[in-house]
Design an enzyme around this catalytic site. Structure first.
Site, PDB file in Angstrom:
ATOM      1  N   GLY A  29      43.547  -4.852  10.268  1.00 49.00           N
ATOM      2  CA  GLY A  29      44.642  -5.099  11.434  1.00 49.00           C
ATOM      3  C   GLY A  29      45.709  -5.725  11.083  1.00 49.00           C
ATOM      4  N   SER A  46      50.091  -7.393   2.923  1.00 51.92           N
ATOM      5  CA  SER A  46      48.851  -6.386   2.619  1.00 51.92           C
ATOM      6  C   SER A  46      47.722  -7.030   2.018  1.00 51.92           C
ATOM      7  CB  SER A  46      49.183  -5.265   1.733  1.00 51.92           C
ATOM      8  OG  SER A  46      48.379  -4.254   1.595  1.00 51.92           O
ATOM      9  N   SER A  76      50.188  -2.141   4.331  1.00 56.87           N
ATOM     10  CA  SER A  76      50.430  -0.613   4.282  1.00 56.87           C
ATOM     11  C   SER A  76      50.819   0.214   5.587  1.00 56.87           C
ATOM     12  CB  SER A  76      49.294  -0.220   3.377  1.00 56.87           C
ATOM     13  OG  SER A  76      48.179  -0.423   4.526  1.00 56.87           O
ATOM     14  N   HIS A  96      47.892  -3.311  15.309  1.00 58.44           N
ATOM     15  CA  HIS A  96      46.980  -2.330  15.019  1.00 58.44           C
ATOM     16  C   HIS A  96      45.826  -2.998  14.561  1.00 58.44           C
ATOM     17  CE1 HIS A  96      45.140   1.140  13.191  1.00 58.44           C
ATOM     18  NE2 HIS A  96      45.242   0.705  11.762  1.00 58.44           N
ATOM     19  N   HIS A  98      41.153  -2.321  13.800  1.00 57.54           N
ATOM     20  CA  HIS A  98      40.310  -1.296  14.074  1.00 57.54           C
ATOM     21  C   HIS A  98      39.099  -1.982  14.507  1.00 57.54           C
ATOM     22  CE1 HIS A  98      41.281   1.033   9.995  1.00 57.54           C
ATOM     23  NE2 HIS A  98      42.375   0.928  10.890  1.00 57.54           N
ATOM     24  N   ASP A 121      43.702  -1.993  36.527  1.00 58.87           N
ATOM     25  CA  ASP A 121      44.663  -2.978  36.833  1.00 58.87           C
ATOM     26  C   ASP A 121      45.716  -2.751  35.833  1.00 58.87           C
ATOM     27  OD1 ASP A 121      43.607  -4.288  38.944  1.00 58.87           O
ATOM     28  OD2 ASP A 121      42.075  -5.392  37.467  1.00 58.87           O
ATOM     29  N   HIS A 172      41.022   7.636  13.293  1.00 57.52           N
ATOM     30  CA  HIS A 172      41.432   6.266  12.825  1.00 57.52           C
ATOM     31  C   HIS A 172      41.356   4.968  13.637  1.00 57.52           C
ATOM     32  CE1 HIS A 172      45.277   4.354  10.698  1.00 57.52           C
ATOM     33  NE2 HIS A 172      44.279   3.388  10.743  1.00 57.52           N
ATOM     34  N   TYR A 230      49.271  -9.654  43.142  1.00 57.03           N
ATOM     35  CA  TYR A 230      48.415 -10.266  42.381  1.00 57.03           C
ATOM     36  C   TYR A 230      48.979 -11.472  41.626  1.00 57.03           C
ATOM     37  CZ  TYR A 230      44.957 -10.945  38.505  1.00 57.03           C
ATOM     38  OH  TYR A 230      44.146 -11.319  37.676  1.00 57.03           O
TER      39      TYR A 230
HETATM   40 ZN   LIG Z   1      44.327   1.314  10.288  1.00 55.09          ZN
END
Ligand SMILES: [Zn+2]
Length: 233
Positions: A29, A46, A76, A96, A98, A121, A172, A230
């Site tokens: 991530g 990385s 990466s 990003h 997983h 929502d 992915h 809301y």
């Molecule tokens: Zn990934």
């Protein structure tokens, strides 16, 4: 201190939210945050464990993926982030992960159907899952092409990135974005929860129907429409 110090701190703070939200294991991530005026974004280095991260270790990268400041190699996935920032002008941050449930849907090559009001929502459509990438994209500039896979699939589905701030890339995992790092991280946590709820819903009732349009509209518009009511004013 350089002119990038604040941006690196912002990206660091956003990255450090991920472990507490249960969205990752080990070094999986990454979060990045952009500075449009400077034309750069800051991203996690990385392969560095989260407990070893410091604001100083964040890497500053331009929209071509070139490192501008930092002694470590950037994530990466940096080129994927660079492509999205270049194409989508109002995105302020990208996440990003997983995370387990969202990744399971991505591995199943399925959109996440809209089954309930929690989903409505946040967005009025199924969460899109882009198809797995073609071999020439994978063997070429993989991370760069991943960005274009996301952009092209949004266009093909006729979705606006300002409205749909989350997507799965087939085989992915999830990518989310937002105007601010807080919103992009929030979207990542929401996506994981929607993925978990949809999975459980199908387990409990195979063949269950999608949410009806009146409820989709009601829930989305009371939070996002012109007459939204809301929350507190
Ligand atoms: Zn990934």
């Amino acid at each position: 201190m350089t002119k990038y110090a604040q941006l690196k701190q912002t990206a660091y703070d956003a990255n450090m939210q991920l472990p507490g939200l249960g969205l990752l294991l080990f070094t999986f991530g990454n979060v990045s945050a952009v500075d449009r005026d400077l034309g750069v974004f800051a991203i996690k280095p990385s392969g560095i464990p989260y407990k070893e991260l410091t604001p100083d270790k964040m890497v500053v990268v331009d929209f071509k993926g070139k490192t501008i400041e930092g002694s470590l190699r950037p994530s990466s996935d940096s080129l994927t982030h660079a492509v999205l920032y270049k194409e989508w002008n109002s995105v302020g941050a990208i996440v990003h992960t997983h995370s387990t449930c969202a990744t399971a849907w991505a591995q199943s090559l399925r959109d996440i159907p809209i089954y309930g009001t929690t989903h409505a929502d946040h967005l009025t459509c199924d969460i899109p899952c882009a198809p797995p990438m073609e071999d020439d994209m994978i063997e070429g500039y993989y991370e760069y092409e991943t960005g274009y896979q996301i952009i092209n699939y949004m266009k093909w589905k006729d979705l606006k990135y300002e409205e749909v701030e989350m997507m799965l890339v087939g085989n992915h995992g999830p990518f989310t974005w937002g105007k601010t790092p807080e919103k992009a991280v929030y979207n990542s946590a929401v996506l994981e929860e929607l993925a978990r709820m949809a999975f459980m819903t199908e387990q409990l009732r195979p063949g269950v129907s999608r949410l009806k349009n009146s409820l989709i509209r009601k829930h989305y518009e009371r939070k996002h429409g012109p007459g939204s009511y809301y929350g507190q004013i």
